[in-house]
Design a protein around this motif. Structure first.
Motif, mmCIF file in Angstrom:
data_model
loop_
_atom_site.group_PDB
_atom_site.id
_atom_site.type_symbol
_atom_site.label_atom_id
_atom_site.label_comp_id
_atom_site.label_asym_id
_atom_site.label_seq_id
_atom_site.Cartn_x
_atom_site.Cartn_y
_atom_site.Cartn_z
ATOM 1 N N GLY A 219 0.821 -1.206 0.000
ATOM 2 C CA GLY A 219 0.000 0.000 0.000
ATOM 3 C C GLY A 219 0.853 1.253 0.000
ATOM 4 N N SER A 220 2.084 1.151 0.464
ATOM 5 C CA SER A 220 3.085 2.221 0.298
ATOM 6 C C SER A 220 4.237 1.626 -0.495
ATOM 7 C CB SER A 220 3.561 2.749 1.648
ATOM 8 O OG SER A 220 4.111 1.700 2.426
ATOM 9 N N HIS A 221 4.970 2.466 -1.204
ATOM 10 C CA HIS A 221 6.017 1.930 -2.074
ATOM 11 C C HIS A 221 7.159 2.919 -2.236
ATOM 12 C CE1 HIS A 221 3.273 4.192 -4.757
ATOM 13 N NE2 HIS A 221 4.376 4.490 -5.426
ATOM 14 N N LEU A 222 8.259 2.433 -2.780
ATOM 15 C CA LEU A 222 9.418 3.263 -3.077
ATOM 16 C C LEU A 222 9.157 4.055 -4.357
ATOM 17 C CD1 LEU A 222 12.127 0.525 -2.365
ATOM 18 C CD2 LEU A 222 11.371 2.336 -0.820
ATOM 19 N N VAL A 223 9.765 5.226 -4.468
ATOM 20 C CA VAL A 223 9.427 6.123 -5.587
ATOM 21 C C VAL A 223 10.561 6.304 -6.585
ATOM 22 C CG1 VAL A 223 7.689 7.362 -4.243
ATOM 23 C CG2 VAL A 223 10.071 8.147 -4.195
ATOM 24 N N GLU A 224 11.654 5.579 -6.401
ATOM 25 C CA GLU A 224 12.749 5.708 -7.366
ATOM 26 C C GLU A 224 12.313 5.190 -8.731
ATOM 27 O OE1 GLU A 224 16.552 4.197 -5.878
ATOM 28 O OE2 GLU A 224 15.624 4.164 -3.889
ATOM 29 N N ASP A 225 12.756 5.857 -9.789
ATOM 30 C CA ASP A 225 12.390 5.462 -11.143
ATOM 31 C C ASP A 225 12.873 4.050 -11.441
ATOM 32 O OD1 ASP A 225 11.233 7.902 -11.589
ATOM 33 O OD2 ASP A 225 12.972 8.768 -12.617
ATOM 34 N N GLY A 226 11.969 3.221 -11.956
ATOM 35 C CA GLY A 226 12.339 1.894 -12.423
ATOM 36 C C GLY A 226 12.596 0.867 -11.340
ATOM 37 N N ILE A 227 12.359 1.204 -10.079
ATOM 38 C CA ILE A 227 12.736 0.290 -9.004
ATOM 39 C C ILE A 227 11.836 -0.953 -8.962
ATOM 40 C CG2 ILE A 227 11.338 1.258 -7.118
ATOM 41 C CD1 ILE A 227 13.965 1.006 -5.401
ATOM 42 N N TYR A 228 10.648 -0.873 -9.614
ATOM 43 C CA TYR A 228 9.767 -2.044 -9.713
ATOM 44 C C TYR A 228 9.667 -2.563 -11.151
ATOM 45 C CZ TYR A 228 8.157 -0.788 -5.007
ATOM 46 O OH TYR A 228 8.089 -0.497 -3.664
ATOM 47 N N SER A 229 10.574 -2.140 -12.022
ATOM 48 C CA SER A 229 10.472 -2.501 -13.438
ATOM 49 C C SER A 229 10.697 -3.988 -13.698
ATOM 50 C CB SER A 229 11.476 -1.677 -14.259
ATOM 51 O OG SER A 229 12.806 -1.964 -13.839
ATOM 52 N N TRP A 230 11.238 -4.705 -12.729
ATOM 53 C CA TRP A 230 11.527 -6.127 -12.874
ATOM 54 C C TRP A 230 10.278 -7.003 -12.745
ATOM 55 C CZ3 TRP A 230 10.001 -8.306 -8.289
ATOM 56 C CH2 TRP A 230 9.969 -7.459 -7.171
ATOM 57 N N VAL A 231 9.199 -6.436 -12.206
ATOM 58 C CA VAL A 231 8.054 -7.280 -11.833
ATOM 59 C C VAL A 231 7.423 -7.948 -13.049
ATOM 60 C CG1 VAL A 231 5.812 -7.351 -10.704
ATOM 61 C CG2 VAL A 231 7.600 -5.837 -9.818
ATOM 62 N N ASP A 232 7.239 -7.217 -14.159
ATOM 63 C CA ASP A 232 6.541 -7.809 -15.303
ATOM 64 C C ASP A 232 7.376 -8.838 -16.050
ATOM 65 O OD1 ASP A 232 8.354 -6.149 -16.545
ATOM 66 O OD2 ASP A 232 6.854 -4.833 -17.469
ATOM 67 N N LYS A 233 8.604 -9.075 -15.581
ATOM 68 C CA LYS A 233 9.444 -10.134 -16.156
ATOM 69 C C LYS A 233 9.545 -11.346 -15.231
ATOM 70 C CE LYS A 233 12.393 -6.650 -18.407
ATOM 71 N NZ LYS A 233 11.811 -5.492 -17.711
ATOM 72 N N ARG A 234 8.886 -11.270 -14.098
ATOM 73 C CA ARG A 234 8.958 -12.362 -13.140
ATOM 74 C C ARG A 234 8.198 -13.590 -13.637
ATOM 75 N NH1 ARG A 234 12.713 -12.925 -10.234
ATOM 76 N NH2 ARG A 234 11.435 -14.487 -9.184
ATOM 77 N N PRO A 235 8.752 -14.803 -13.424
ATOM 78 C CA PRO A 235 8.031 -16.019 -13.832
ATOM 79 C C PRO A 235 6.652 -16.137 -13.193
ATOM 80 C CG PRO A 235 10.293 -16.532 -13.205
ATOM 81 C CD PRO A 235 10.072 -15.097 -12.856
ATOM 82 N N GLU A 236 6.529 -15.723 -11.930
ATOM 83 C CA GLU A 236 5.247 -15.806 -11.233
ATOM 84 C C GLU A 236 4.193 -14.944 -11.943
ATOM 85 O OE1 GLU A 236 8.484 -15.438 -7.938
ATOM 86 O OE2 GLU A 236 8.132 -14.746 -10.003
ATOM 87 N N PHE A 237 4.607 -13.740 -12.348
ATOM 88 C CA PHE A 237 3.683 -12.808 -12.981
ATOM 89 C C PHE A 237 3.335 -13.261 -14.395
ATOM 90 C CE2 PHE A 237 2.702 -8.768 -15.187
ATOM 91 C CZ PHE A 237 1.670 -8.319 -14.382
ATOM 92 N N LEU A 238 4.337 -13.678 -15.165
ATOM 93 C CA LEU A 238 4.109 -14.102 -16.546
ATOM 94 C C LEU A 238 3.193 -15.322 -16.613
ATOM 95 C CD1 LEU A 238 7.723 -13.639 -17.970
ATOM 96 C CD2 LEU A 238 5.706 -12.227 -18.447
ATOM 97 N N ARG A 239 3.388 -16.253 -15.685
ATOM 98 C CA ARG A 239 2.560 -17.456 -15.669
ATOM 99 C C ARG A 239 1.091 -17.115 -15.439
ATOM 100 N NH1 ARG A 239 4.810 -19.634 -11.772
ATOM 101 N NH2 ARG A 239 3.303 -19.239 -10.123
ATOM 102 N N LEU A 240 0.841 -16.217 -14.514
ATOM 103 C CA LEU A 240 -0.540 -15.888 -14.160
ATOM 104 C C LEU A 240 -1.199 -14.973 -15.191
ATOM 105 C CD1 LEU A 240 0.003 -15.394 -10.331
ATOM 106 C CD2 LEU A 240 -1.412 -17.157 -11.407
ATOM 107 N N ILE A 241 -0.442 -14.067 -15.759
ATOM 108 C CA ILE A 241 -1.040 -13.109 -16.693
ATOM 109 C C ILE A 241 -1.438 -13.784 -18.002
ATOM 110 C CG2 ILE A 241 0.992 -12.276 -17.958
ATOM 111 C CD1 ILE A 241 -0.067 -9.414 -17.402
ATOM 112 N N ASN A 242 -0.837 -14.932 -18.308
ATOM 113 C CA ASN A 242 -1.169 -15.668 -19.531
ATOM 114 C C ASN A 242 -2.306 -16.666 -19.336
ATOM 115 O OD1 ASN A 242 0.731 -14.419 -21.247
ATOM 116 N ND2 ASN A 242 2.368 -15.716 -20.432
ATOM 117 N N ASP A 243 -2.746 -16.844 -18.096
ATOM 118 C CA ASP A 243 -3.873 -17.738 -17.823
ATOM 119 C C ASP A 243 -5.196 -17.009 -18.064
ATOM 120 O OD1 ASP A 243 -2.219 -19.793 -17.114
ATOM 121 O OD2 ASP A 243 -2.377 -19.450 -14.948
#
Length: 274
Positions: free
Chosen positions: A219-243
């Protein structure tokens, strides 16, 4: 059939030992066997009365631990303490040294845990840093496995908060969401530096939270640019988003922050990470 009375079982065992000793006479082999049986009865009695370690675990570790302390331990400790000036070497507190040596007896074959125990013992022997050592830290190490000990090092060595996410399914019909994967970090393989999934990670991080080493908030997060850019490449995310998702639900992630607690920072100092 009713369970046997454990106290009666122990008493019967002691009586059997007495009979064996009586029959042993002067035969050295028989006396040795009787002595071992007698020690087993005493240990069993203590186990029932004092809730000690299981006998099987003690017996399993004893020979290997004795071999380690007779050969490798002094070398390991000498290597750890070589940079402490002689005038700063102190006798470690028994409340730390005793449980540490006990824990080391069971884990000396696991490098990550052995390193933590040896570093904690070294800290307690250095008059300049002994205040960082605490008996509770022995118990923390005991409640980590080798994989957790390896992963927590990187977290504790960093003085900065870590980006963390949970993967959720957002429901269109009512705006609610379902939590699908908790506590996702940017784990990568050592060799190829590619994203890898560790299905134990959510439970591992829950254990760190339980031990008071880290705290995690969403609910709160870090604000540095690109600090969460890795998430959409995660195996967990890719597996679920394609279902396929029901009723136009969407797979998304909620940003969060993982921070070391003050206890975690002191633990890091005590085991030589800071």
């Amino acid at each position: 059939m009713a369970d046997e009375d454990p106290v009666k079982t122990v008493n019967d065992g002691v009586l059997i030992v007495a009979e064996v000793l009586k029959a042993a006479g002067d035969a050295p082999q028989v006396k040795e066997a009787a002595g071992n049986l007698g020690q087993t009865a005493v240990t069993l009695t203590k186990a029932i009365n004092n809730v000690l370690l299981p006998l099987a675990a003690v017996n399993f570790a004893f020979d290997k631990a004795r071999a380690y302390y007779n050969s490798k331990f002094q070398q390991d400790l000498a290597e750890k303490t070589k940079d402490i000036p002689p005038e700063h070497i102190i006798e470690p507190k028994a409340s730390i040294a005793g449980p540490t040596l006990q824990g080391l007896a069971f884990t000396h074959e696991e490098p990550n845990l052995r390193e933590m125990y040896l570093n904690l013992l070294t800290t307690s022997m250095d008059g300049r840093s002994a205040s960082f050592a605490h008996p509770a830290f022995v118990e923390i190490i005991k409640q980590l496995d080798s994989e957790e000990a390896h992963l927590i090092k990187g977290v504790l060595q960093s003085q900065r908060p870590h980006p963390i996410v949970q993967i959720i399914r957002t429901l269109k019909e009512n705006g609610g969401y379902q939590q699908l994967v908790l506590h996702v970090l940017n784990l990568t393989s050592l060799e190829k530096k590619e994203p890898i999934e560790n299905k134990r990670l959510p439970a591992i991080i829950d254990n760190w939270i339980r031990l008071g080493l880290v705290e995690v908030t969403y609910g709160s997060h870090l604000v540095e640019d690109g600090i969460y850019s890795w998430v959409d490449k995660r195996p967990e995310f890719l597996r679920l988003i394609n279902d396929p998702q029901p009723d136009e639900a969407k797979i998304e992630f909620e940003k969060g922050i993982m921070r070391c607690t003050d206890l975690g920072k002191r633990f890091a100092h005590a085991i030589g990470l800071l």
